[in-house]
Design a protein around this motif. Structure first.
Motif, PDB file in Angstrom:
ATOM      1  N   CYS A  87       2.012   1.949  -4.821  1.00 27.53           N
ATOM      2  CA  CYS A  87       0.758   1.211  -4.986  1.00 27.53           C
ATOM      3  C   CYS A  87      -0.316   2.168  -5.475  1.00 27.53           C
ATOM      4  O   CYS A  87      -0.741   3.069  -4.748  1.00 27.53           O
ATOM      5  N   LEU A  88      -0.798   1.957  -6.700  1.00 28.36           N
ATOM      6  CA  LEU A  88      -1.779   2.846  -7.314  1.00 28.36           C
ATOM      7  C   LEU A  88      -3.153   2.202  -7.413  1.00 28.36           C
ATOM      8  O   LEU A  88      -4.124   2.874  -7.800  1.00 28.36           O
ATOM      9  N   GLY A  89      -3.261   0.919  -7.087  1.00 29.37           N
ATOM     10  CA  GLY A  89      -4.529   0.212  -7.189  1.00 29.37           C
ATOM     11  C   GLY A  89      -4.941  -0.388  -5.861  1.00 29.37           C
ATOM     12  O   GLY A  89      -4.731   0.213  -4.800  1.00 29.37           O
ATOM     13  N   ASP A  90      -5.521  -1.589  -5.899  1.00 26.88           N
ATOM     14  CA  ASP A  90      -5.939  -2.260  -4.669  1.00 26.88           C
ATOM     15  C   ASP A  90      -4.724  -2.644  -3.826  1.00 26.88           C
ATOM     16  O   ASP A  90      -3.612  -2.784  -4.347  1.00 26.88           O
ATOM     17  N   PRO A  91      -4.927  -2.831  -2.514  1.00 27.83           N
ATOM     18  CA  PRO A  91      -3.805  -3.234  -1.644  1.00 27.83           C
ATOM     19  C   PRO A  91      -3.154  -4.528  -2.126  1.00 27.83           C
ATOM     20  O   PRO A  91      -3.825  -5.398  -2.706  1.00 27.83           O
ATOM     21  N   ILE A  92      -1.869  -4.646  -1.875  1.00 26.04           N
ATOM     22  CA  ILE A  92      -1.129  -5.843  -2.284  1.00 26.04           C
ATOM     23  C   ILE A  92      -0.280  -6.328  -1.118  1.00 26.04           C
ATOM     24  O   ILE A  92       0.238  -5.520  -0.345  1.00 26.04           O
ATOM     25  N   TRP A  93      -0.157  -7.652  -0.984  1.00 20.72           N
ATOM     26  CA  TRP A  93       0.580  -8.253   0.125  1.00 20.72           C
ATOM     27  C   TRP A  93       1.576  -9.260  -0.411  1.00 20.72           C
ATOM     28  O   TRP A  93       1.340  -9.912  -1.429  1.00 20.72           O
ATOM     29  N   TRP A  94       2.711  -9.378   0.289  1.00 13.76           N
ATOM     30  CA  TRP A  94       3.717 -10.355  -0.124  1.00 13.76           C
ATOM     31  C   TRP A  94       4.513 -10.811   1.086  1.00 13.76           C
ATOM     32  O   TRP A  94       4.484 -10.196   2.147  1.00 13.76           O
ATOM     33  N   ASN A  95       5.207 -11.920   0.922  1.00 11.77           N
ATOM     34  CA  ASN A  95       6.105 -12.393   1.973  1.00 11.77           C
ATOM     35  C   ASN A  95       7.464 -12.698   1.368  1.00 11.77           C
ATOM     36  O   ASN A  95       7.601 -12.841   0.152  1.00 11.77           O
ATOM     37  N   VAL A  96       8.452 -12.768   2.245  1.00 11.44           N
ATOM     38  CA  VAL A  96       9.829 -12.984   1.822  1.00 11.44           C
ATOM     39  C   VAL A  96      10.256 -14.375   2.252  1.00 11.44           C
ATOM     40  O   VAL A  96       9.966 -14.808   3.376  1.00 11.44           O
ATOM     41  N   GLU A  97      10.930 -15.070   1.370  1.00 14.42           N
ATOM     42  CA  GLU A  97      11.397 -16.431   1.644  1.00 14.42           C
ATOM     43  C   GLU A  97      12.209 -16.472   2.939  1.00 14.42           C
ATOM     44  O   GLU A  97      13.106 -15.662   3.153  1.00 14.42           O
ATOM     45  N   GLY A  98      11.849 -17.395   3.828  1.00  9.61           N
ATOM     46  CA  GLY A  98      12.555 -17.552   5.093  1.00  9.61           C
ATOM     47  C   GLY A  98      12.124 -16.584   6.161  1.00  9.61           C
ATOM     48  O   GLY A  98      12.716 -16.536   7.238  1.00  9.61           O
ATOM     49  N   ASN A  99      11.081 -15.793   5.878  1.00  6.47           N
ATOM     50  CA  ASN A  99      10.600 -14.800   6.842  1.00  6.47           C
ATOM     51  C   ASN A  99       9.087 -14.949   6.974  1.00  6.47           C
ATOM     52  O   ASN A  99       8.360 -14.844   5.992  1.00  6.47           O
ATOM     53  N   ARG A 100       8.597 -15.197   8.173  1.00  2.00           N
ATOM     54  CA  ARG A 100       7.169 -15.402   8.374  1.00  2.00           C
ATOM     55  C   ARG A 100       6.361 -14.117   8.311  1.00  2.00           C
ATOM     56  O   ARG A 100       5.146 -14.150   8.161  1.00  2.00           O
ATOM     57  N   LYS A 101       7.028 -12.995   8.421  1.00  2.00           N
ATOM     58  CA  LYS A 101       6.322 -11.720   8.404  1.00  2.00           C
ATOM     59  C   LYS A 101       5.740 -11.433   7.025  1.00  2.00           C
ATOM     60  O   LYS A 101       6.370 -11.692   6.004  1.00  2.00           O
ATOM     61  N   GLU A 102       4.513 -10.890   7.013  1.00  2.00           N
ATOM     62  CA  GLU A 102       3.881 -10.517   5.762  1.00  2.00           C
ATOM     63  C   GLU A 102       3.951  -8.999   5.597  1.00  2.00           C
ATOM     64  O   GLU A 102       3.729  -8.246   6.539  1.00  2.00           O
ATOM     65  N   TYR A 103       4.286  -8.568   4.389  1.00  2.58           N
ATOM     66  CA  TYR A 103       4.393  -7.145   4.088  1.00  2.58           C
ATOM     67  C   TYR A 103       3.232  -6.738   3.184  1.00  2.58           C
ATOM     68  O   TYR A 103       2.709  -7.553   2.423  1.00  2.58           O
ATOM     69  N   GLY A 104       2.845  -5.477   3.276  1.00  2.00           N
ATOM     70  CA  GLY A 104       1.739  -5.038   2.448  1.00  2.00           C
ATOM     71  C   GLY A 104       1.766  -3.555   2.173  1.00  2.00           C
ATOM     72  O   GLY A 104       2.412  -2.775   2.885  1.00  2.00           O
ATOM     73  N   LEU A 105       1.066  -3.167   1.106  1.00  4.82           N
ATOM     74  CA  LEU A 105       0.908  -1.763   0.748  1.00  4.82           C
ATOM     75  C   LEU A 105      -0.561  -1.505   0.458  1.00  4.82           C
ATOM     76  O   LEU A 105      -1.192  -2.239  -0.309  1.00  4.82           O
ATOM     77  N   ASP A 106      -1.102  -0.467   1.077  1.00  7.55           N
ATOM     78  CA  ASP A 106      -2.440  -0.013   0.739  1.00  7.55           C
ATOM     79  C   ASP A 106      -2.361   0.932  -0.444  1.00  7.55           C
ATOM     80  O   ASP A 106      -1.293   1.453  -0.779  1.00  7.55           O
ATOM     81  N   SER A 107      -3.487   1.170  -1.063  1.00  6.17           N
ATOM     82  CA  SER A 107      -3.526   2.122  -2.169  1.00  6.17           C
ATOM     83  C   SER A 107      -3.035   3.489  -1.689  1.00  6.17           C
ATOM     84  O   SER A 107      -3.418   3.966  -0.625  1.00  6.17           O
ATOM     85  N   GLY A 108      -2.146   4.097  -2.479  1.00  9.83           N
ATOM     86  CA  GLY A 108      -1.617   5.408  -2.100  1.00  9.83           C
ATOM     87  C   GLY A 108      -0.410   5.346  -1.196  1.00  9.83           C
ATOM     88  O   GLY A 108       0.020   6.377  -0.668  1.00  9.83           O
ATOM     89  N   GLU A 109       0.170   4.161  -1.019  1.00  8.97           N
ATOM     90  CA  GLU A 109       1.376   4.028  -0.204  1.00  8.97           C
ATOM     91  C   GLU A 109       2.584   3.709  -1.079  1.00  8.97           C
ATOM     92  O   GLU A 109       2.458   3.249  -2.221  1.00  8.97           O
ATOM     93  N   VAL A 110       3.772   3.938  -0.523  1.00  3.33           N
ATOM     94  CA  VAL A 110       5.022   3.656  -1.224  1.00  3.33           C
ATOM     95  C   VAL A 110       5.939   2.894  -0.282  1.00  3.33           C
ATOM     96  O   VAL A 110       5.969   3.153   0.923  1.00  3.33           O
ATOM     97  N   SER A 111       6.675   1.937  -0.823  1.00  2.00           N
ATOM     98  CA  SER A 111       7.638   1.189  -0.012  1.00  2.00           C
ATOM     99  C   SER A 111       8.985   1.170  -0.727  1.00  2.00           C
ATOM    100  O   SER A 111       9.055   1.332  -1.942  1.00  2.00           O
ATOM    101  N   ALA A 112      10.037   0.981   0.060  1.00  3.40           N
ATOM    102  CA  ALA A 112      11.377   0.893  -0.510  1.00  3.40           C
ATOM    103  C   ALA A 112      12.191  -0.103   0.295  1.00  3.40           C
ATOM    104  O   ALA A 112      12.031  -0.230   1.505  1.00  3.40           O
ATOM    105  N   PHE A 113      13.061  -0.836  -0.386  1.00  2.17           N
ATOM    106  CA  PHE A 113      13.933  -1.789   0.297  1.00  2.17           C
ATOM    107  C   PHE A 113      15.136  -2.079  -0.588  1.00  2.17           C
ATOM    108  O   PHE A 113      15.106  -1.841  -1.795  1.00  2.17           O
ATOM    109  N   PHE A 114      16.188  -2.573   0.054  1.00  4.03           N
ATOM    110  CA  PHE A 114      17.373  -2.979  -0.682  1.00  4.03           C
ATOM    111  C   PHE A 114      17.300  -4.478  -0.913  1.00  4.03           C
ATOM    112  O   PHE A 114      16.995  -5.241  -0.005  1.00  4.03           O
ATOM    113  N   ASN A 115      17.560  -4.886  -2.135  1.00  2.00           N
ATOM    114  CA  ASN A 115      17.386  -6.292  -2.490  1.00  2.00           C
ATOM    115  C   ASN A 115      18.353  -7.227  -1.780  1.00  2.00           C
ATOM    116  O   ASN A 115      19.509  -6.900  -1.533  1.00  2.00           O
TER     117      ASN A 115
END
Length: 341
Positions: A87-115
């Motif tokens: 994430c190089l800009g403003d924070p971004i948030w997303w959710n995954v189908e079938g999962n109520r949990k919301e995920y997010g990244l602040d500026s300067g953060e990195v995330s990784a996951f297996f599809n």
């Protein structure tokens, strides 16, 4: 599902099924081009998505957009691939189908996951600056073509924990490499070579500094030693102009000088003094690129007492002197630039 695997990604506008942008994005992901860019239609916003394939096993996607119309888009990635997002800009948030949990990244953060087969849905707020760099690694191809990296361990970790997102702060090294990728000055074949090298460097750095808490081939360093070395790096990062000497730094982190010198170089790739110089040069690079100071001022601002010495060190790191790398600063600096011997 075969169609998604072939394209790598399927994009949908959740509020407009006939969205021009998503149609362009889907064509981009289905194209076989080494490089493809999509501009955001003016009626939606401005900016672009750019997809490149610097390596057979790795896809690179750059995003730099602002929307002036609330937009919600979903994406379904191909299975059997890992995604690393910076994430190089403003924070971004997303959710995954079938999962109520919301995920997010602040500026300067990195995330990784297996599809997984699930769809990811993201809402783009109006007028916010969304900028990111995403690496997509195909598991099967990566295990064959990137054997020099611990990809198998990375993929295994993702595969065992499908649906889990690994998030962390970007390190200074990651920030520098992402900056160099986004602002690549090259074109054509030279750009392809440059991007291939930078992507491999970024993957290796992410794996060693974020995903794997303990670097490879360092069995003689305990977790306590590693924590002390990270504290040493934090102290240096906070005191680049007046860094403590080895003896003082050793006392501050409660680690003897031998382990400090040896461990620091193995962990971060530089001896302590060279690390400070490298960070100073990086800071000066950003100042000069922004155009806010001239070359002499940049040298003094980051701790160099002589512009000639700064110029020599800059050439060692970037391949040319700052006056050659940033020729427009000759006019900005005028007579104030000190002659380089």
């Amino acid at each position: 599902m075969e169609d998604i695997q072939r394209r790598g990604c399927e994009i949908e506008n959740k509020r407009n099924k006939s969205c021009e942008l998503t149609a362009h994005l889907n064509r981009m992901y289905s194209a076989d081009d080494l490089e493809h860019q999509v501009k955001v239609p003016f009626e939606i916003g401005n900016g672009y998505w750019q997809r490149m394939r610097p390596l057979a096993a790795v896809e690179l996607v750059l995003c730099d957009v602002r929307f002036h119309k609330q937009t919600v888009m979903s994406s379904k990635e191909a299975e059997d691939s890992a995604v690393i997002g910076f994430c190089l800009g403003d924070p971004i948030w997303w959710n995954v189908e079938g999962n109520r949990k919301e995920y997010g990244l602040d500026s300067g953060e990195v995330s990784a996951f297996f599809n997984t087969e699930d769809s990811h849905c993201c809402e783009y707020d109006v007028h916010r600056h969304f900028q990111g760099l995403t690496l997509k690694l195909n598991r099967q191809m990566a295990s064959q073509s990137l054997q020099q990296l611990p990809i198998d361990k990375v993929m295994h970790a993702f595969f065992e924990k499908k649906g889990q997102v690994f998030s962390s702060k970007m390190t200074p090294g990651m920030k520098q490499i992402t900056h160099e990728i986004v602002h690549c000055r090259y074109t054509g074949d030279v750009k392809q070579i440059y991007m291939s090298a930078k992507v491999l460097e970024l993957i290796a750095l992410y794996v060693s500094e974020s995903l794997l808490q303990k670097p490879l081939n360092m069995p003689d360093l305990s977790r306590t030693d590693l924590a002390a070395l990270h504290r040493a790096k934090e102290i240096l990062d906070a005191n680049l102009l007046t860094p403590p000497g080895l003896s003082e730094l050793s006392k501050q982190i409660c680690l003897n000088e031998y382990k400090l010198k040896k461990g620091f170089k193995e962990l971060f790739g530089f001896p302590v003094h060279a690390y400070v110089i490298d960070c100073r040069l990086t800071a000066a690079y950003y100042m000069l690129e922004a155009g806010v100071v001239n070359i002499t001022e940049a040298a003094y601002a980051v701790g160099f007492s002589k512009a000639g010495h700064f110029s020599d060190q800059f050439k060692r790191k970037y391949g040319m002197k700052p006056s050659e790398y940033f020729p427009h600063h000759r006019k900005l600096s005028g007579e104030r630039i000190l002659p380089v011997q």
